[in-house]
Design a protein around this motif. Structure first.
Motif, mmCIF file in Angstrom:
data_model
loop_
_atom_site.group_PDB
_atom_site.id
_atom_site.type_symbol
_atom_site.label_atom_id
_atom_site.label_comp_id
_atom_site.label_asym_id
_atom_site.label_seq_id
_atom_site.Cartn_x
_atom_site.Cartn_y
_atom_site.Cartn_z
ATOM 1 N N TYR A 80 0.963 -1.093 0.037
ATOM 2 C CA TYR A 80 -0.040 0.041 0.048
ATOM 3 C C TYR A 80 0.876 1.204 -0.026
ATOM 4 O O TYR A 80 2.047 1.319 0.623
ATOM 5 C CB TYR A 80 -0.992 -0.131 1.182
ATOM 6 C CG TYR A 80 -1.848 -1.289 1.015
ATOM 7 C CD1 TYR A 80 -2.826 -1.205 0.245
ATOM 8 C CD2 TYR A 80 -1.572 -2.349 2.165
ATOM 9 C CE1 TYR A 80 -3.628 -2.502 0.199
ATOM 10 C CE2 TYR A 80 -2.352 -3.523 1.865
ATOM 11 C CZ TYR A 80 -3.538 -3.727 0.989
ATOM 12 O OH TYR A 80 -4.234 -4.689 0.859
ATOM 13 N N PRO A 108 -3.224 8.574 0.147
ATOM 14 C CA PRO A 108 -3.330 7.736 1.281
ATOM 15 C C PRO A 108 -3.753 8.326 2.544
ATOM 16 O O PRO A 108 -3.606 9.366 2.531
ATOM 17 C CB PRO A 108 -2.079 7.406 1.437
ATOM 18 C CG PRO A 108 -1.251 7.597 0.206
ATOM 19 C CD PRO A 108 -1.706 8.877 -0.565
ATOM 20 N N VAL A 166 -6.895 3.862 1.106
ATOM 21 C CA VAL A 166 -5.859 2.960 0.719
ATOM 22 C C VAL A 166 -5.529 2.929 -0.847
ATOM 23 O O VAL A 166 -6.703 2.625 -1.270
ATOM 24 C CB VAL A 166 -6.000 1.816 1.468
ATOM 25 C CG1 VAL A 166 -5.016 0.595 1.067
ATOM 26 C CG2 VAL A 166 -5.862 1.867 3.094
ATOM 27 N N ALA A 205 -3.251 0.576 -3.369
ATOM 28 C CA ALA A 205 -2.278 -0.631 -3.515
ATOM 29 C C ALA A 205 -1.496 -0.163 -4.898
ATOM 30 O O ALA A 205 -1.899 0.367 -5.634
ATOM 31 C CB ALA A 205 -2.985 -1.909 -3.607
#
Ligand code: COI
Length: 354
Positions: free
Chosen positions: A228, A248, A278, A280
């Motif tokens: 992440y 983020p 979040v 990735a």
């Protein structure tokens, strides 16, 4: 509030060429000092000539890194005013960092007055060239001479000033970023969201490797899954994917940037949807591959708004906006610096005149 005494230097320095400042290389004529002693609290605020400190070699900060710091700027407006940008945000963040590092908090009013008084003492050092400002670096160090590991009972709080230009040699041109897959910067529960030197010391090895490969900075992934996206070396990071801006969330391991917050507020006020969620690394790679990543940029006090032109993830190159500055980064840069330099209206009440 305790009165701040001022001892002016008898030997003012020659000023550097303000058109070629770079970042953090020159320091002004004065500094602010405040001491903390357990039982007494913070005491004896004073402005003195800038110069070396005398520290016991056993001072705890030198061994265990018990310290916090901040970074903010003073800007010279065309009409001669000198403006600070959201100084209380930095002051409050330092007190949050202090709580994490078990350092005594500082009274907000005294802290703000100290910044103002020091900038006033060195007002001739606030540069007037385009894209320059006076960087303000407050910091606290643990000074007990003691080799056991515990909280210090004495501290020094200092503020130093440095006239600066762009943080990156690229200026507002896009930077290239290496995504770090080996080292990690922070984990939840650690000190990642505090502004403390150790967080930066941990990043230097990766930064050296990135520089050797020709990259400006590294992008950190989370310390548990290495999956992440967290933040870039000296800035928070944003992506524009499918017309929404993604950054983020603040969940303990990344720095709660003042410029990050300002960018979110500006974007939102323009009707641009911002998701603090979040993200990735595989989502980024996939979005870029499908042509859905339209731009990326970093935010920071030192870095301002810094467009990102490409990422390298495991030797796979991810180009962003054709290596050009994207429209959101451009608009944010113009709006934010316009407010900071007093050229544009300040609808959020962010600037504080000295
Ligand atoms: C800032 O942006 O003010 C920072 O503190 C980053 C820095 C470590 C240069």
């Amino acid at each position: 509030m305790q009165a701040i005494t001022v001892q002016r230097t008898a030997a003012p320095k020659e000023k550097p060429d303000f058109s070629r400042l770079g970042f953090g290389q020159y320091f002004t004529d004065h500094m602010f000092l405040l001491h903390y002693t357990e039982g007494t609290g913070w005491h004896t605020p004073r402005i003195v000539p800038y110069g070396p400190l005398s520290l016991d070699p056993a001072s705890m900060v030198l061994h265990y890194g018990q310290e916090t710091f901040e970074g903010l700027k003073a800007y010279r407006a065309d009409d001669g005013r000198t403006l600070l940008f959201r100084p209380l945000e930095n002051i409050r963040r330092m007190n949050r960092s202090n709580r994490r590092l078990q350092i005594a908090e500082i009274d907000e009013t005294l802290y703000l007055e100290a910044i103002k008084a020091l900038v006033r003492a060195d007002i001739d050092w606030v540069p007037t060239h385009p894209d320059t400002s006076l960087y303000i670096r407050p910091f606290i160090i643990a000074t007990d001479p003691y080799l056991g590991v515990r909280a210090s009972h004495t501290y020094q709080f200092l503020i130093i000033l440095s006239p600066v230009g762009a943080y990156y040699p690229e200026g507002i041109d896009p930077v290239s970023i290496l995504i770090e897959t080996e080292d990690v910067r922070a984990v939840k529960g650690g000190t990642g969201e505090a502004k403390t030197g150790g967080n930066y010391a941990a990043t230097i090895r990766a930064q050296v490797r990135a520089k050797e490969k020709g990259y400006t900075q590294v992008l950190w992934l989370d310390g548990v899954h290495r999956r992440y996206i967290e933040e870039v070396g000296t800035m928070n990071v944003f992506f524009s994917i499918d017309g929404r801006v993604v950054t983020p969330p603040l969940e303990g391991s990344i720095l709660p940037g003042v410029t990050r917050d300002s960018a979110i507020r500006l974007l939102t006020s323009w009707g641009v949807p911002v998701d603090q969620r979040v993200i990735a690394i595989d989502e980024l790679v996939e979005a870029a591959g499908a042509g859905r990543l339209s731009e990326s940029f970093g935010t920071g006090t030192a870095a301002v708004i810094s467009p990102i032109g490409s990422f390298n993830y495991n030797e796979q190159i991810i180009p962003v906006s054709g290596g050009q500055i994207g429209p959101l980064a451009r608009r944010l840069y113009d709006e934010l610096t316009g407010i900071q330099w007093g050229k544009k209206a300040d609808p959020f009440g962010w600037t504080v005149e000295i």
